[in-house]
Scaffold this motif. Structure first.
Motif, PDB file in Angstrom:
ATOM      1  N   GLU A  99       0.769  -1.181   0.063  1.00 53.91           N
ATOM      2  CA  GLU A  99      -0.048   0.103   0.127  1.00 53.91           C
ATOM      3  C   GLU A  99       0.866   1.096   0.155  1.00 53.91           C
ATOM      4  N   ARG A 101       0.803   5.048   0.801  1.00 55.99           N
ATOM      5  CA  ARG A 101      -0.205   5.910   1.603  1.00 55.99           C
ATOM      6  C   ARG A 101       0.300   7.481   0.999  1.00 55.99           C
ATOM      7  N   GLU A 110      -6.121  11.400   3.971  1.00 60.45           N
ATOM      8  CA  GLU A 110      -5.008  10.252   3.661  1.00 60.45           C
ATOM      9  C   GLU A 110      -5.395   9.541   2.314  1.00 60.45           C
ATOM     10  N   VAL A 112      -4.925   6.159  -0.024  1.00 56.98           N
ATOM     11  CA  VAL A 112      -4.328   4.690   0.144  1.00 56.98           C
ATOM     12  C   VAL A 112      -4.439   4.226  -1.268  1.00 56.98           C
ATOM     13  N   LYS A 114      -3.797   0.947  -3.434  1.00 56.78           N
ATOM     14  CA  LYS A 114      -3.395  -0.787  -3.386  1.00 56.78           C
ATOM     15  C   LYS A 114      -3.162  -1.250  -4.771  1.00 56.78           C
TER      16      LYS A 114
END
Length: 114
Positions: A99, A101, A110, A112, A114
């Protein structure tokens, strides 16, 4: 004294550069499929959880993460406090367990990937 920029400290730039580079190295499978699962948490609330095209590019002294919000139907992404790209010179990034971030310093968001 006039502030010339809002760059993050060099040590954080280097850590962010490494995070984006590691993410790119782990996710470059030679295909044109750039869609990744992108989650955005703002003020502790999940506001986006969707497949969105993402591209990570190396510009030697910084890495750049482009997120194509509009391709996923978010033409108002600026109203949500989001940007079209994030630079490791200006934004803290970390990479763990697959991930990436991204933590912009100008708002309580934030991202993220993936």
């Amino acid at each position: 004294m006039v502030k010339m920029s809002n760059m993050i400290p060099i040590s954080e730039q280097l850590a962010s550069h490494k995070a984006a580079l590691d993410y790119r190295n782990d996710n470059d499978n030679g295909t044109l499929d750039l869609s990744k699962n992108v989650e955005v948490v703002k003020n502790g609330v999940l506001i986006i959880n969707k497949q969105i095209p993402v591209a990570v590019s190396n510009h030697n002294i910084y890495m750049r993460v482009d997120i194509m919000w509009e391709d996923a139907g978010y033409s108002n992404y600026r109203d949500l406090g989001l940007y079209g790209y994030y630079s490791t010179s200006y934004v803290q990034m970390s990479y763990h367990n697959g991930e990436l971030r991204i933590k912009p310093t100008d708002n309580n968001i934030e991202i993220v990937i993936k």
